[in-house]
Design a protein around this motif. Sequence first.
Motif, short mmCIF file in Angstrom:
data_model
loop_
_atom_site.label_atom_id
_atom_site.label_comp_id
_atom_site.label_asym_id
_atom_site.label_seq_id
_atom_site.Cartn_x
_atom_site.Cartn_y
_atom_site.Cartn_z
N UNK B 11 -5.50 -6.36 13.83
CA UNK B 11 -5.77 -5.44 12.71
C UNK B 11 -4.84 -4.22 12.81
N UNK B 15 -0.80 -3.16 9.56
CA UNK B 15 -0.07 -2.16 8.75
C UNK B 15 1.39 -2.05 9.16
N UNK B 76 -3.40 -7.79 0.41
CA UNK B 76 -4.75 -8.25 0.08
C UNK B 76 -5.71 -8.04 1.25
N UNK B 77 -5.30 -8.53 2.42
CA UNK B 77 -6.15 -8.45 3.60
C UNK B 77 -6.46 -6.99 3.92
N UNK B 78 -5.47 -6.11 3.69
CA UNK B 78 -5.64 -4.69 4.00
C UNK B 78 -6.36 -3.93 2.89
N UNK B 79 -6.74 -4.62 1.85
CA UNK B 79 -7.51 -3.96 0.80
C UNK B 79 -6.70 -3.05 -0.10
N UNK B 80 -5.37 -3.22 -0.09
CA UNK B 80 -4.52 -2.30 -0.85
C UNK B 80 -4.58 -2.53 -2.36
N UNK B 82 -7.34 -2.90 -4.10
CA UNK B 82 -8.58 -2.39 -4.67
C UNK B 82 -8.42 -0.88 -4.86
N UNK B 84 -10.71 2.49 -3.96
CA UNK B 84 -11.93 3.07 -3.41
C UNK B 84 -11.82 4.59 -3.55
N UNK B 104 -2.37 8.39 -1.53
CA UNK B 104 -3.62 7.64 -1.45
C UNK B 104 -3.58 6.37 -2.32
N UNK B 107 -2.24 3.09 -1.12
CA UNK B 107 -3.02 2.38 -0.12
C UNK B 107 -4.40 1.95 -0.61
N UNK B 109 -6.64 3.89 -2.42
CA UNK B 109 -7.66 4.95 -2.44
C UNK B 109 -7.41 5.92 -3.58
N UNK B 148 -16.76 6.22 -1.34
CA UNK B 148 -17.04 5.29 -0.25
C UNK B 148 -16.51 5.80 1.10
#
Lengths: 208, 208
Positions: B11, B15, B76-80, B82, B84, B104, B107, B109, B148
């Motif tokens: 993990x 990055x 995708x795996x790192x949630x970039x 989405x 939040x 932000x 990444x 956010x 979040x």
Amino acid sequence: MKNHKLPEPVIRRLPRYYRCLELLRDSGVERTSSGKLAELMSSTASQVRQDFSCFGKLGQQGYGYNVSKLISEFGDILGMKTVRSMILIGAGHLGSAIANNFDFEHYGFRLIAAFDNSKELIGTVIRPGIEIYDIDRLEEFVEEYRPQAAVLTLTQTAAQPCAERLVRCGVKYLWNFANTELKLEDTDAVVEDVRFSDSILVLSYYMT
Amino acid sequence: MKNHKLPEPVIRRLPRYYRCLELLRDSGVERTSSGKLAELMSSTASQVRQDFSCFGKLGQQGYGYNVSKLISEFGDILGMKTVRSMILIGAGHLGSAIANNFDFEHYGFRLIAAFDNSKELIGTVIRPGIEIYDIDRLEEFVEEYRPQAAVLTLTQTAAQPCAERLVRCGVKYLWNFANTELKLEDTDAVVEDVRFSDSILVLSYYMT
């Protein structure tokens, strides 16, 4: 980059070992084991033993490690018992935060001056005793005071030319917060990058 | 901490893989190999292959990896991909630096508000569009806007009680710059610490 004896991943883990050991000491623990350290490091006992084998004989089979002795040993390896002078380039918000809150002395550094190109900042202090000088006077200052390292808290675009100036006048250890890859290939400069993005992406991973 | 599939060291490397891949893409490289990535990561080809084996089939033996595909996969795996929402606690120099300079959005956010207890700061903006609220109104704000995650850019002493408040009202992902070990054991909070000291000690090592 010079050739050093320790493998890079071990070097990167050393400061974390140091922190875990300080935590143990501060809660009154005198001896510890590779298993306990592995738990604190989210690692494995065999990884800890393998890392520690790089440093020669640190403990005795079945007796574990003496916490204070390890702290002293690792502090030595990490250069924490010396004092190196450091300058700060870029006296904006990030530079101010670091100059005022980071405990340089604890890690073997002394901040001696800051530099910026802003007319409003030049001549003021970034923290009591640490003056902000005109970046135009960088070479002159370095010649006189011989700082060994510099913190780069300036903008992405200013970072590369400024890093080149620093290395050219003999400041070759750079602590880089500028979020840009510095290209200093044909020099013996050592750059340590602080990447906020690597860290937020780990958090982000856990949120998905 | 929840149970996740990937080992923590993988993990933490993700990055960095992501950054190396972006560098390759930006210099026009379309396919790469575990050897090339290992070089960029100061790692070994077998380590890279082992890490990548965690993600299923990413490349084909002898053909290497498609750079854009890896960037998309890892992003995708790192949630970039989405978005939040995040709040910032502590609107001093460090908070200002991060609010104004950290990207932000890149990444995944969105910074929606800042909080502080300083009468001079409350009611002003930390950057255009991002107001600084009274920390006393934290719970009320969280209830209404459901952020979040939170960035902690406050003092060491304020960090622990503030982290507890955040977790209690449902903000359980904390990006901690406060240089203190947060104790949130009996919660499902996830804390990602940014440790400037780990980084300066690596630089320090190379200076000794």
